[in-house]
Write an enzyme that holds these catalytic residues in place. Structure first.
Site, mmCIF file in Angstrom:
data_model
loop_
_atom_site.group_PDB
_atom_site.id
_atom_site.type_symbol
_atom_site.label_atom_id
_atom_site.label_comp_id
_atom_site.label_asym_id
_atom_site.label_seq_id
_atom_site.Cartn_x
_atom_site.Cartn_y
_atom_site.Cartn_z
ATOM 1 N N SER A 96 49.910 62.428 4.987
ATOM 2 C CA SER A 96 51.122 62.852 4.285
ATOM 3 C C SER A 96 50.708 63.297 2.880
ATOM 4 O O SER A 96 50.205 62.493 2.101
ATOM 5 C CB SER A 96 52.099 61.680 4.218
ATOM 6 N N LYS A 131 51.478 66.418 7.119
ATOM 7 C CA LYS A 131 52.875 66.439 6.674
ATOM 8 C C LYS A 131 52.860 66.794 5.199
ATOM 9 O O LYS A 131 52.030 66.284 4.449
ATOM 10 C CB LYS A 131 53.478 65.059 6.908
ATOM 11 N N LYS A 152 55.281 67.134 1.659
ATOM 12 C CA LYS A 152 56.555 66.772 1.044
ATOM 13 C C LYS A 152 57.187 68.035 0.468
ATOM 14 O O LYS A 152 56.479 68.886 -0.106
ATOM 15 C CB LYS A 152 56.314 65.759 -0.076
ATOM 16 N N ASP A 156 58.701 66.854 4.981
ATOM 17 C CA ASP A 156 59.547 65.683 4.690
ATOM 18 C C ASP A 156 60.253 65.904 3.361
ATOM 19 O O ASP A 156 59.611 66.054 2.320
ATOM 20 C CB ASP A 156 58.676 64.421 4.631
ATOM 21 N N GLU A 176 61.705 66.327 8.469
ATOM 22 C CA GLU A 176 62.049 64.912 8.275
ATOM 23 C C GLU A 176 63.087 64.731 7.174
ATOM 24 O O GLU A 176 62.920 65.247 6.062
ATOM 25 C CB GLU A 176 60.758 64.145 7.939
ATOM 26 N N ASP A 213 64.329 59.438 8.972
ATOM 27 C CA ASP A 213 63.556 58.338 8.395
ATOM 28 C C ASP A 213 64.555 57.414 7.690
ATOM 29 O O ASP A 213 65.077 56.462 8.287
ATOM 30 C CB ASP A 213 62.493 58.927 7.434
ATOM 31 N N LYS A 273 59.660 52.942 10.739
ATOM 32 C CA LYS A 273 58.923 52.130 9.767
ATOM 33 C C LYS A 273 59.453 50.715 9.934
ATOM 34 O O LYS A 273 60.641 50.468 9.652
ATOM 35 C CB LYS A 273 59.200 52.598 8.332
ATOM 36 N N GLY A 327 54.781 55.773 7.156
ATOM 37 C CA GLY A 327 53.968 54.937 6.273
ATOM 38 C C GLY A 327 54.634 54.755 4.934
ATOM 39 O O GLY A 327 55.511 55.541 4.535
HETATM 40 O O1 OSB Z 1 59.130 59.281 3.391
HETATM 41 O O2 OSB Z 1 57.508 58.898 4.673
HETATM 42 C C1 OSB Z 1 58.013 58.804 3.556
HETATM 43 C C2 OSB Z 1 55.561 57.163 1.107
HETATM 44 C C3 OSB Z 1 56.426 56.421 0.353
HETATM 45 C C4 OSB Z 1 57.773 56.486 0.596
HETATM 46 C C5 OSB Z 1 58.256 57.302 1.628
HETATM 47 C C6 OSB Z 1 57.389 58.038 2.418
HETATM 48 C C7 OSB Z 1 56.016 57.994 2.131
HETATM 49 C C8 OSB Z 1 55.008 58.776 2.842
HETATM 50 C C9 OSB Z 1 53.586 58.245 2.805
HETATM 51 O O3 OSB Z 1 55.218 59.837 3.359
HETATM 52 C C10 OSB Z 1 52.984 58.042 4.135
HETATM 53 C C11 OSB Z 1 51.721 57.192 4.065
HETATM 54 O O4 OSB Z 1 51.818 55.956 3.940
HETATM 55 O O5 OSB Z 1 50.637 57.781 4.139
HETATM 56 MG MG MG Z 2 59.819 60.129 5.233
#
Ligand code: OSB
Ligand code: MG
Length: 370
Positions: free
Chosen positions: A135, A161, A163, A188, A213, A238, A262, A290
């Site tokens: 990510s 992924k 952001k 995401d 996402e 999510d 999660k 994650g």
């Molecule tokens: O939205 O998936 C998410 C990290 C912190 C809070 C929200 C998210 C995330 C990540 C990190 O996308 C994923 C990872 O742990 O590598």
């Molecule tokens: Mg997410």
């Protein structure tokens, strides 16, 4: 078995590189490590509530409070035979899923160690390695994003992924797709759009993305239904999914076609398994999200992602993607096929590096039976 003692540790760990989402940019990540002494063994759990109440209303402060005042006291004097039983004892505590999940994880670890069973065995996981991706946070330009992605592809990740947020979305995703035409790619938004503003995302529908996402607000499953109707790309929820009922209703509403599980967000591993099972019955694929976990939460995520319906790669990157120094002695490394092995030792299958733990602990407290 009886709970004999609980120690909470508030950790603050410096990330190797800042991580930026639509809601914040962090250089350090906070969490709470739960250490539960049960029947003579120590079990560990990671509560993923962050320093700020931004991803979720929970944060390290609220989670600590709820654990100290309600969740830990609910366990004193109770015979614990199965971790899922904890849910019955704390069902009356409204919400606070991350606080609950942190305690539940420590019970799974302790009971697994007592019974000589790995978490994967206890949960019924069917694989010994799981497919993972990376990510990538928001970068200052599409070029920088493509370069950062190149370094992860070089390291062996086969699913990326990125952001996104308003103004940092279509050009960035198009640049990624132009640079990597065949890469399994997903975006995401962490709830940064409304049904109206999400119209700008329509060009993403032509980029053959695995999923989009959580574009809309956490408490807005219904507008995700409207958005899904306008997009051929699967919407994945999510933040919106806090329990099995949310998952069922989102599927019934066709608000999403994929769910990110999660365990922290849904109240614990027991609830993650229930959601996994109900999605499987509805032919809705799931994947493991994650929260920048330490080795403790990473071990747990790998175990849950070994369940059969986790058919999309998880946000479970190798240990070296996150911290210079982790709190577990074990580190997780990426295999050349973009998988990570699921721990097979009893419980979570990890041990704590007590010196490292001490270095990253900003507060700790011991709780004994009342
Ligand atoms: O939205 O998936 C998410 C990290 C912190 C809070 C929200 C998210 C995330 C990540 C990190 O996308 C994923 C990872 O742990 O590598
Ligand atoms: Mg997410």
């Amino acid at each position: 078995m009886l709970l004999e003692r609980v120690t909470l540790y508030h950790l603050r760990m410096e990330l190797k590189a800042p991580f930026e989402t639509s809601f914040e940019r962090i250089t350090h990540r906070d969490c709470i490590l739960v250490e539960a002494a049960v029947g003579g063994v120590l079990g560990y759990g990671e509560c993923v509530a962050d320093r700020n109440p931004a991803y979720s209303y929970e944060n390290t402060g609220t989670a600590w409070h709820i654990m100290e005042q309600y969740l830990i006291p609910a366990l004193w004097g109770k015979q614990i035979t199965h971790p899922a039983q904890f849910q019955d004892l704390v069902q009356w505590v409204r919400g606070h899923q991350m606080a609950k999940a942190g305690i539940e994880m420590a019970l799974w670890d302790a009971l697994g160690k007592k019974q000589g069973k790995s978490l994967r065995e206890m949960l019924g996981g069917s694989r010994d390695r799981v497919e993972v991706g990376v990510s990538i946070g928001i970068k200052s330009s599409p070029q920088e994003l493509v370069e950062v992605a190149a370094s992860y592809l070089e390291a062996g990740y086969r699913r990326v992924k990125i952001k996104i947020k308003p103004g940092v979305d279509v050009a960035e995703t198009q640049a990624m797709r132009a640079a990597y035409p065949d890469l399994p790619l997903q975006v995401d938004a962490n709830s940064a759009y409304t049904l109206e503003t999400a119209r700008v995302l329509k060009p993403l529908d032509e980029l053959n993305l695995l999923l989009i996402e959580q574009p809309l607000a956490e408490d807005d499953i219904w507008d995700h239904h409207h958005l899904q109707a306008a997009f051929k790309t699967p919407i994945c929820l999510d933040e919106s999914i806090h329990n099995p009922r949310h998952a069922r209703q989102a599927i019934e509403m066709d608000a999403c076609r994929i769910i990110n599980i999660k365990p922290g967000r849904v109240g614990g591993l027991s609830q993650a398994v229930i959601i996994h099972d109900l999605c499987q019955e509805q032919n809705v694929p799931v994947w493991c999200g994650g929260m920048l976990e330490t080795g403790v939460g990473r071990a747990s995520n790998l175990a849950v992602a070994s369940l059969a319906n986790f058919t999309l790669p998880g946000d479970i990157s190798a240990s070296d993607r996150y911290y210079h120094e982790d709190i577990t002695n074990e580190t997780f490394t990426l295999n050349p096929d973009s998988t990570i092995g699921v721990p097979d030792k009893p419980g979570l299958g990890v041990t704590i590096d007590s010196k490292a733990l001490k270095r990253v602990t900003v507060r700790s407290e011991v709780y004994l039976p009342e």
